[in-house]
Design a protein around this motif. Sequence first.
Motif, PDB file in Angstrom:
ATOM      1  N   THR A   1      -9.173   0.630   0.711  1.00 31.07           N
ATOM      2  CA  THR A   1      -8.882   0.968   2.113  1.00 31.07           C
ATOM      3  C   THR A   1      -9.704   2.187   2.537  1.00 31.07           C
ATOM      4  O   THR A   1     -10.333   2.199   3.603  1.00 31.07           O
ATOM      5  CB  THR A   1      -7.369   1.261   2.295  1.00 31.07           C
ATOM      6  OG1 THR A   1      -6.651   0.094   1.906  1.00 31.07           O
ATOM      7  CG2 THR A   1      -7.031   1.623   3.725  1.00 31.07           C
TER       8      THR A   1
ATOM      9  N   ARG B   1      -4.330   1.851   8.845  1.00 31.59           N
ATOM     10  CA  ARG B   1      -4.526   0.834   7.793  1.00 31.59           C
ATOM     11  C   ARG B   1      -3.550   0.970   6.626  1.00 31.59           C
ATOM     12  O   ARG B   1      -3.501   0.100   5.771  1.00 31.59           O
ATOM     13  CB  ARG B   1      -5.976   0.869   7.311  1.00 31.59           C
ATOM     14  CG  ARG B   1      -6.923   0.442   8.427  1.00 31.59           C
ATOM     15  CD  ARG B   1      -8.341   0.295   7.964  1.00 31.59           C
ATOM     16  NE  ARG B   1      -9.226   0.184   9.116  1.00 31.59           N
ATOM     17  CZ  ARG B   1     -10.551   0.096   9.031  1.00 31.59           C
ATOM     18  NH1 ARG B   1     -11.145   0.110   7.854  1.00 31.59           N
ATOM     19  NH2 ARG B   1     -11.282   0.000  10.138  1.00 31.59           N
ATOM     20  N   THR B   2      -2.796   2.068   6.587  1.00 29.46           N
ATOM     21  CA  THR B   2      -1.710   2.154   5.582  1.00 29.46           C
ATOM     22  C   THR B   2      -0.361   1.981   6.284  1.00 29.46           C
ATOM     23  O   THR B   2       0.679   2.252   5.680  1.00 29.46           O
ATOM     24  CB  THR B   2      -1.739   3.509   4.838  1.00 29.46           C
ATOM     25  OG1 THR B   2      -1.502   4.571   5.770  1.00 29.46           O
ATOM     26  CG2 THR B   2      -3.050   3.738   4.114  1.00 29.46           C
TER      27      THR B   2
ATOM     28  N   GLU C   1      -6.246  -0.854  -4.422  1.00 29.05           N
ATOM     29  CA  GLU C   1      -6.117  -1.327  -3.028  1.00 29.05           C
ATOM     30  C   GLU C   1      -6.300  -0.171  -2.043  1.00 29.05           C
ATOM     31  O   GLU C   1      -6.932  -0.309  -1.002  1.00 29.05           O
ATOM     32  CB  GLU C   1      -4.739  -1.971  -2.788  1.00 29.05           C
ATOM     33  CG  GLU C   1      -4.519  -3.277  -3.513  1.00 29.05           C
ATOM     34  CD  GLU C   1      -4.075  -3.094  -4.958  1.00 29.05           C
ATOM     35  OE1 GLU C   1      -4.129  -1.954  -5.483  1.00 29.05           O
ATOM     36  OE2 GLU C   1      -3.698  -4.105  -5.580  1.00 29.05           O
ATOM     37  N   LEU C   2      -5.719   0.974  -2.427  1.00 30.51           N
ATOM     38  CA  LEU C   2      -5.823   2.127  -1.529  1.00 30.51           C
ATOM     39  C   LEU C   2      -7.246   2.673  -1.525  1.00 30.51           C
ATOM     40  O   LEU C   2      -7.779   3.073  -0.491  1.00 30.51           O
ATOM     41  CB  LEU C   2      -4.818   3.204  -1.963  1.00 30.51           C
ATOM     42  CG  LEU C   2      -4.613   4.349  -0.985  1.00 30.51           C
ATOM     43  CD1 LEU C   2      -4.231   3.857   0.405  1.00 30.51           C
ATOM     44  CD2 LEU C   2      -3.527   5.299  -1.502  1.00 30.51           C
TER      45      LEU C   2
ATOM     46  N   LEU D   1       0.835  -1.199   0.000  1.00 33.34           N
ATOM     47  CA  LEU D   1       0.000   0.000   0.000  1.00 33.34           C
ATOM     48  C   LEU D   1       0.870   1.249   0.000  1.00 33.34           C
ATOM     49  O   LEU D   1       0.597   2.222  -0.687  1.00 33.34           O
ATOM     50  CB  LEU D   1      -0.883  -0.047   1.252  1.00 33.34           C
ATOM     51  CG  LEU D   1      -2.294   0.464   1.145  1.00 33.34           C
ATOM     52  CD1 LEU D   1      -3.012  -0.142  -0.032  1.00 33.34           C
ATOM     53  CD2 LEU D   1      -3.051   0.148   2.426  1.00 33.34           C
TER      54      LEU D   1
END
Length: 345
Positions: A263, A61-62, A259-260, A17
């Motif tokens: 998120t 979360r990153t 993916e980001l 990420l």
Amino acid sequence: MNATSHVHLPTLAALLLSILVASCGGDSTGGGTQWRLAIEEAPGSVQDAYAQEFARLVAERTDGAVSVTVYPYGALGTSDDITEQLRMGGLQFAMSSPGHLGKSIPELQALLLHFLFTDDEATNRAALADPEIRAAVEPLFPPLGLELMSILPEGWMVWTTKQPVRGPEDFAGIKTRTMTSPLLLATYDAFGANPQAMPYGEVYSALQLDMIDAQVNPLFAIEEMSFYEVTDYLVRAKPAPFLTTFLSNHDFLAGLAPELRATVDGIVADLEPFLAEHQRSVNEERLAEMLAAKPSLTVIELEPAEREAFRELAQPLRDVYLERAGQGGQEVLDALESAIERARG
Ligand code: 6CS
């Protein structure tokens, strides 16, 4: 799966990420990527609580690859200024209340219609979560370079006045500050008041200098902006919930790696219930604080018959809304009404 993979998998995902975010919007410095989020309220406000939680979850979360800086009201100008900066890409996220944004997106003013929602916050919340509303409202934003992330409730609108108000006759000639959307001005005009639009940051001094006699906002805002210091009555009529929209810049969001993006969407979905719960306790706490700080402050709860007088005056505003918002507005209003009916059921 063994213990080692338990430890490493999240880290690997976060590493991927972090590589992805390096190519996405926001500022990339040696320390990682920074996203900017502006709110229309002060530190400690309902919007601030959401923004801080959003920032915390993005960092978590990153794995720290992205950090979110929250700019409170005043740092970047008025609500309109913030929305403009979001449109131009100077911000990645912002809160933008329909009470102001409705000037640019007339269809969004359906969320401002008084006595449209039920008297029950949980029912209204269920209605706002209805996919039909999302489907009707979401397409309104991309033409302005914006993207809707969430519609968030901040509590019931409360009238703060210098004279007691129990019926429309008490509003006669009362200079009442509303947010700047034309439908709000038309609404308070229909209630018999003399509505005045002005930015949030000018309301306190306008009340103090008797340029206005009343204003409309949720309890937490009345406390944190000290409006109660320069008014004498809190009139609770549940005319409408204060709703805001959490927005993103369209190109920024479209440019995020999948993916980001997932998120971010996951965080927004997880935060959906957060503000509904948070605002309820904050609004009640702030009411208690105001009454402790100013015991002479008088709370007026309108009786059902008194509310009915305002409800009747609010009904023709649907036509005013439709005149301005056209067919698109009709679709949003239909979606809202059927979602409210479903939530009631
Ligand atoms: O009255 C206003 O303009 C503002 N009130 C609140 C509670 N939030 C943002 C909005 O701009």
